[in-house]
Design a protein around this motif. Structure first.
Motif, mmCIF file in Angstrom:
data_model
loop_
_atom_site.group_PDB
_atom_site.id
_atom_site.type_symbol
_atom_site.label_atom_id
_atom_site.label_comp_id
_atom_site.label_asym_id
_atom_site.label_seq_id
_atom_site.Cartn_x
_atom_site.Cartn_y
_atom_site.Cartn_z
ATOM 1 N N LEU A 130 -1.070 3.064 -2.318
ATOM 2 C CA LEU A 130 -1.567 2.217 -1.204
ATOM 3 C C LEU A 130 -2.816 2.871 -0.986
ATOM 4 C CD1 LEU A 130 -1.868 -0.005 0.700
ATOM 5 C CD2 LEU A 130 -0.314 1.318 2.531
ATOM 6 N N ALA A 131 -3.068 4.140 -0.946
ATOM 7 C CA ALA A 131 -4.365 4.653 -0.577
ATOM 8 C C ALA A 131 -5.253 4.723 -1.633
ATOM 9 C CB ALA A 131 -3.948 6.382 -0.153
ATOM 10 N N ALA A 180 5.293 0.651 5.794
ATOM 11 C CA ALA A 180 5.867 1.120 7.198
ATOM 12 C C ALA A 180 7.361 0.617 7.151
ATOM 13 C CB ALA A 180 4.955 0.577 8.199
ATOM 14 N N TYR A 233 -2.504 -5.165 -3.809
ATOM 15 C CA TYR A 233 -1.673 -5.278 -2.581
ATOM 16 C C TYR A 233 -0.690 -6.020 -2.818
ATOM 17 C CZ TYR A 233 -5.736 -3.098 -0.082
ATOM 18 O OH TYR A 233 -6.854 -2.289 0.397
ATOM 19 N N ARG A 257 0.299 -2.396 4.254
ATOM 20 C CA ARG A 257 0.513 -1.391 5.082
ATOM 21 C C ARG A 257 1.950 -1.428 5.935
ATOM 22 N NH1 ARG A 257 -5.405 -0.473 7.926
ATOM 23 N NH2 ARG A 257 -6.406 0.956 6.196
ATOM 24 N N LYS A 316 -4.347 -6.443 2.604
ATOM 25 C CA LYS A 316 -4.158 -4.719 2.978
ATOM 26 C C LYS A 316 -3.212 -4.574 4.229
ATOM 27 C CE LYS A 316 -8.043 -2.745 3.689
ATOM 28 N NZ LYS A 316 -9.294 -2.100 4.350
ATOM 29 N N GLU A 317 -3.322 -5.246 5.152
ATOM 30 C CA GLU A 317 -2.108 -5.193 6.315
ATOM 31 C C GLU A 317 -0.926 -5.435 5.969
ATOM 32 O OE1 GLU A 317 -3.261 -3.758 8.917
ATOM 33 O OE2 GLU A 317 -5.455 -3.772 8.233
ATOM 34 N N ARG A 349 3.000 5.386 -0.963
ATOM 35 C CA ARG A 349 2.043 5.686 0.075
ATOM 36 C C ARG A 349 0.571 6.016 -0.719
ATOM 37 N NH1 ARG A 349 5.443 9.545 4.030
ATOM 38 N NH2 ARG A 349 5.947 8.097 5.494
ATOM 39 N N GLU A 379 -6.656 1.191 -1.468
ATOM 40 C CA GLU A 379 -7.558 0.946 -0.143
ATOM 41 C C GLU A 379 -8.834 1.714 -0.438
ATOM 42 O OE1 GLU A 379 -5.413 2.515 3.275
ATOM 43 O OE2 GLU A 379 -4.405 0.584 3.510
#
Length: 197
Positions: A154-155, A176, A111, A172, A168-169, A151, A158
């Motif tokens: 990140l997927a 964004a 992350y 994300r 994680k947050e 993206r 996760e």
């Protein structure tokens, strides 16, 4: 007990219940072939494996991971090596905590790498193109491809984050932010090209 209930527990916040098992792979590949060692390491890391020590890798016992471990074993054999594959159903608390913490640290690092990629490469790329006044569709498209890579990355992280790692947050949120920056850049590209017609 559901994963959501477990994550809310004060004592442990893992998605892997203590009654679930672990997959352990111990392998040996020819020592003269660094290519073989790297190939096996890469496949196990793609699965999300945590190395307890050199050539000893553990994963939570899940169907898709079990199938992945079997493929790695086949690869080890193809490379002229050997392996032992164990399912551990009873693990001492200290070993279990080592596994859980190892997975958390591993995912948290991933992350953090995503956050760094967003803050350095992605943001700097848009800033640089604005500085150069390179407002072209082609440049915007190239940057969009970079966003899609972020993206997908990140997927994957996760999907491998079985133990609710920190970060994680934030990752994300940074992805964004990148999307928002790109949308602003694309709007400027449109205004400077199509808007003039």
């Amino acid at each position: 007990m559901s994963a959501d209930n477990l994550s809310g527990m004060a004592t442990r916040r893992t998605k892997t219940k203590s009654s679930e098992g672990w997959l352990l792979l111990i392998y040996k590949v020819p020592s003269e072939s660094s290519r073989a060692r790297v190939a096996v390491w890469r496949e196990l890391k793609r699965l999300g494996g945590f190395y307890v020590q050199q050539a000893v890798c553990v994963l939570p016992d899940r169907g898709e991971l079990r199938a992945g471990m079997e493929k790695v074993r086949e690869r080890v054999t193809e490379l002229g090596g050997s392996s032992v594959f164990l399912t551990l159903t009873e693990v001492d608390d200290d070993a279990r905590e080592q596994f859980v913490e190892g997975f958390r640290v591993q995912s948290a690092k991933e992350y953090a790498e995503i956050v760094e990629e967003c803050e350095t490469k992605f943001v700097k790329e848009i800033e640089f193109e604005r500085f150069r006044e390179n407002y072209t569709f082609e440049e915007a498209e190239e940057i969009r491809q970079d966003l899609e890579k972020l993206r997908r990355w990140l997927a994957k992280v996760e999907d491998r984050d079985w133990m609710d790692a920190d970060g994680k947050e934030l990752a994300r949120a940074k992805v964004a932010d990148c999307e928002r920056l790109l949308e602003e850049f694309e709007a400027d590209v449109y205004e400077r090209t199509e808007g003039k017609i």
